[in-house]
Scaffold this active site. Structure first.
Site, PDB file in Angstrom:
ATOM      1  N   LYS A  16       0.354  -1.121  -0.192  1.00 22.66           N
ATOM      2  CA  LYS A  16      -0.296  -0.237  -0.198  1.00 22.66           C
ATOM      3  C   LYS A  16       1.036   1.174   0.024  1.00 22.66           C
ATOM      4  O   LYS A  16       0.130   2.573  -0.431  1.00 22.66           O
ATOM      5  CB  LYS A  16      -0.651   0.034   0.956  1.00 22.66           C
ATOM      6  CG  LYS A  16      -1.790  -1.027   1.061  1.00 22.66           C
ATOM      7  CD  LYS A  16      -3.183  -0.355  -0.085  1.00 22.66           C
ATOM      8  CE  LYS A  16      -3.778  -1.835   0.307  1.00 22.66           C
ATOM      9  NZ  LYS A  16      -5.140  -1.015  -0.708  1.00 22.66           N
ATOM     10  N   GLU A  44      -9.665   6.605   2.981  1.00 25.07           N
ATOM     11  CA  GLU A  44     -10.635   4.841   3.626  1.00 25.07           C
ATOM     12  C   GLU A  44      -9.371   3.934   3.170  1.00 25.07           C
ATOM     13  O   GLU A  44      -8.649   3.790   2.990  1.00 25.07           O
ATOM     14  CB  GLU A  44     -11.214   4.962   2.489  1.00 25.07           C
ATOM     15  CG  GLU A  44     -11.360   3.667   1.230  1.00 25.07           C
ATOM     16  CD  GLU A  44      -9.780   4.404   0.189  1.00 25.07           C
ATOM     17  OE1 GLU A  44      -9.746   5.369   0.432  1.00 25.07           O
ATOM     18  OE2 GLU A  44      -9.559   3.080  -0.198  1.00 25.07           O
ATOM     19  N   SER A  68       1.514  -9.874  -1.145  1.00 26.72           N
ATOM     20  CA  SER A  68       1.947  -8.278  -1.240  1.00 26.72           C
ATOM     21  C   SER A  68       1.301  -7.512  -0.028  1.00 26.72           C
ATOM     22  O   SER A  68       1.505  -6.280   0.731  1.00 26.72           O
ATOM     23  CB  SER A  68       0.018  -8.057  -1.727  1.00 26.72           C
ATOM     24  OG  SER A  68      -1.012  -8.844  -0.375  1.00 26.72           O
TER      25      SER A  68
END
Lengths: 403, 271
Positions: A96, A118, A385
């Protein structure tokens, strides 16, 4: 940062991937998106911006992330060799952060001192709070109250980093409701606020911009795989909630022939139970959160609640580019249940000494299903990830353990 | 000429402003929607905006979101909204009804089916919040072909290019969102509205209604000085929320009548 192009050229200039994508927002947001698009196009073409982004990724995130051959696990499965792209080793523990740095840099260039985000699992919220602290920006994170409960450690992390976390009580109290609330904040405070969307969804230019910032994952793999194995992998496998880690690793491989791209959606308690989050597999095209894409909805077009053990996959939509890759046949989309993901989670812990995120465990579980069906000289590249530290409570609860 | 257009023409001829209240179909109960629509007409409504509930009403504030959640919990669907309009029409043939909602329920029904069902139910206009002009040219054309006015929003931040875009695809009236933000927000900048509305009217060639932030008779009157129509939504939903069932329609009529009276104090053509 390299901007991959030709011959695959999507989105078109108005942000469409075939029939998907676009700008489906109220008029109040149109000027904000026009401003963002112009600012981002300027950044995208600016060598100084690209150089700064690359510098940040190297020195702050710790890129390039390595690729690891999961040899013991591959041997045990007895088929194809599994390689892991270690996005879990990034600063903040997931992919991210790549996107957050890029968007925060755009925000700074636009002169916006406040960022909002968010978050579902909390990973995008933590990454945004991290980058906001790094650049001295005010940060507000919207998070469904159900997710606040499930991801208490990440909530505390965000607070430590100086962010305000706003629990969202409306609707199903998860990611989609947090997204609604963040959009409302943005439309009210657009003069000083930049909305850092965490996935390849939302109105144009977000799906393009987030993909661009995450493409570093696949670009590195294109170089690393031949170094390690002498060739590109046979399959690239990634989990898909909104789809940013998958898009990041898929995109540079779209024009590489003979590489299968496999996205893994959350089947929750099983597809037949109806309690899942597999929008591409079981949804229908519709309009939500600013774009046209596959959505989990009832016959009347109301968005339905999703279920997954992994908060980061618990979303009823999916990035529009995945919708297009599905329809065009370039990528395949499959599903994995909570139980299968948990088994892969435990296997990776025990066999490789890596605690994966529950999101990534879905991709691992599919690799574990596929590997034994293939010969030993085939290569599967799985995007690991994120790391699983945030999921300790969820996994412990499933095992009947209380801290 | 559409019923919406003739309504504005009639009002303009007598120097009056249109009063456009909003309620969500199915809130607080499906069987109360037609009585509430009649109560709005009794209170002086010229056009009714009827909300089609959606699970994710991104452009709305908490008040209208609550109305939407109640309506969905009551089993309201787009089909039932159309049934409600049909039922309203058995007692009222004149008052134009505009459906206001989000794209997904309409796409789920299918645009062609929706347009013909809406025409058959004698709906007069549609305002799809998340269909900006560039994403819905074919929908807007299909609506116009069926005699439905596609109504579009403009905002304080809209550029003159946006004025031209909505003038091209829209008809009926323009809904000017007087605030940055979502429905039900608090403050309203009268000077800003007074500057912008004449510019918009001159460029789009349609009446302009103003909504978002109008909460009482006084703010309605002041907006009426410069606009062709006043839209009131969240404030009526609040009236519905706090009214006992036996006072529901009477309270809504009384509130709207107060606004009507104030609005009728505005005299002459829109400045």
């Amino acid at each position: 940062m390299q901007m991959a192009d030709a011959p695959y050229r999507f989105p078109d200039p108005s942000g469409h991937f075939g029939p998907y994508g676009g700008v489906f927002v109220a008029e109040t947001l149109i000027p904000a998106l026009d401003e963002l698009r112009a600012a981002y196009e300027a950044c995208r073409d600016d060598p100084a911006f690209i150089a700064e982004f690359d510098y940040e990724l190297k020195h702050y995130v710790g890129r390039p992330s390595p690729i690891y051959h999961a040899r013991r696990w591959s041997d045990l499965l007895g088929g194809a060799q599994i390689y892991l792209k270690r996005e879990d080793l990034n600063h903040t523990g997931a992919h991210k952060v790549n996107n957050c740095i890029g968007q925060a840099m755009v925000a700074r260039r636009m002169g916006k001192p406040r960022v909002i985000a968010e978050t579902g699992a909390g990973q995008h919220g933590v990454a945004t709070a991290t980058v906001a602290a790094r650049y001295g920006m005010e940060c507000v994170v919207y998070m469904g109250s159900e997710d606040v409960r499930r991801q208490a450690a990440n909530v505390y992390r965000m607070k430590l980093l100086g962010a305000t976390v706003v629990p969202v009580e409306s609707g199903s109290k998860t990611l989609k409701d947090a997204l609604n609330e963040a959009m409302r904040d943005w439309v009210t405070n657009v003069h000083n606020t930049f909305y850092i969307i965490g996935t390849v969804a939302g109105p144009h230019p977000y799906p393009l911009m987030v993909r661009d910032f995450q493409t570093v994952i696949g670009q590195e793999c294109l170089l690393q795989m031949p170094e390690m194995t002498g060739r590109q992998p046979d399959c690239v496998i990634a989990c898909v909630g909104g789809g940013s880690n998958a898009m990041g690793i898929f995109h540079p491989y779209i024009d590489v022939p003979d590489v299968r791209l496999i996205g893994v959606e959350a089947a929750g308690e099983g597809m037949e139970s109806g309690r899942h989050a597999a929008s591409l597999t079981a949804g229908k095209p519709g309009v939500l959160h600013g774009n046209r894409t596959y959505l989990l909805q009832d016959d009347d077009g109301q968005i339905i609640e999703t279920h997954s053990i992994s908060a980061g996959l618990d979303y009823p939509g999916v990035g529009p580019e995945h919708a297009w890759l599905k329809d065009s046949g370039r990528a395949e989309y499959v599903t994995v249940t909570d139980q299968e993901a948990l088994k892969a989670f435990h296997d990776l812990c025990r066999l490789e000494g890596i605690i994966p995120a529950l999101e990534s465990s879905h991709a691992l579980a599919y690799a574990a299903r596929l590997a034994p069906t293939l010969p030993k000289d085939k290569i599967l590249l799985v995007n690991l990830s994120g790391r699983g530290d945030k999921d300790m409570h969820t996994v412990a609860e499933k095992s009947g353990i209380q801290f | 000429m559409s019923k919406i257009q003739s309504t504005f023409q009639r009002l303009q001829a007598t120097g009056r402003r249109a009063l456009i209240p909003f309620i969500t179909a199915g809130d607080p109960a499906p069987e109360l929607t037609v009585p509430l629509m009649n109560a709005l007409v009794e209170g002086g409504a010229d056009i009714i905006e009827l909300g089609v509930p959606f699970s994710d009403p991104m452009a709305d504030g908490p008040t209208i979101q609550r109305a939407s959640e109640r309506a969905l919990a009551n089993g309201m669907t787009l089909r039932r909204v159309l049934d409600t309009v049909r039922e309203f029409r058995t007692g009222n043939a004149e008052t134009p009804v505009v459906l206001m909602g989000y794209a997904n329920p309409i796409e789920a029904m299918g645009v062609e089916r929706f347009v013909s069902a809406a025409r058959e139910a004698q709906v007069d206009g549609v305002l799809i919040v998340d269909y900006p002009p560039e994403e819905c040219e074919s929908f807007a054309q299909a609506a116009k072909d069926a005699g439905l006015d596609p109504i579009f929003l403009l905002a304080p931040t809209s550029t003159e290019q946006r004025f031209r875009d909505v003038a091209r695809v829209g008809s009926g009236y323009i809904y000017y969102v007087s605030l940055k933000g979502v429905t039900g927000a608090a403050t309203l900048d009268f000077d800003e509205v007074a500057t912008r509305i004449p510019q918009i009217r001159a460029q789009v060639g349609m009446p302009v209604g103003v909504g978002f932030g109008i909460r009482d008779a006084e703010s309605a009157r002041r907006i009426g000085e410069v606009a062709d129509a006043v839209v009131i939504g969240s404030r009526i939903i609040e009236e519905i929320e706090r009214s006992p069932r036996d006072r529901l329609t009477a309270n809504v009529t009384a509130f709207l009548r107060e606004v009507r009276t104030a609005l009728d104090q505005v005299e002459g053509a829109v400045r």
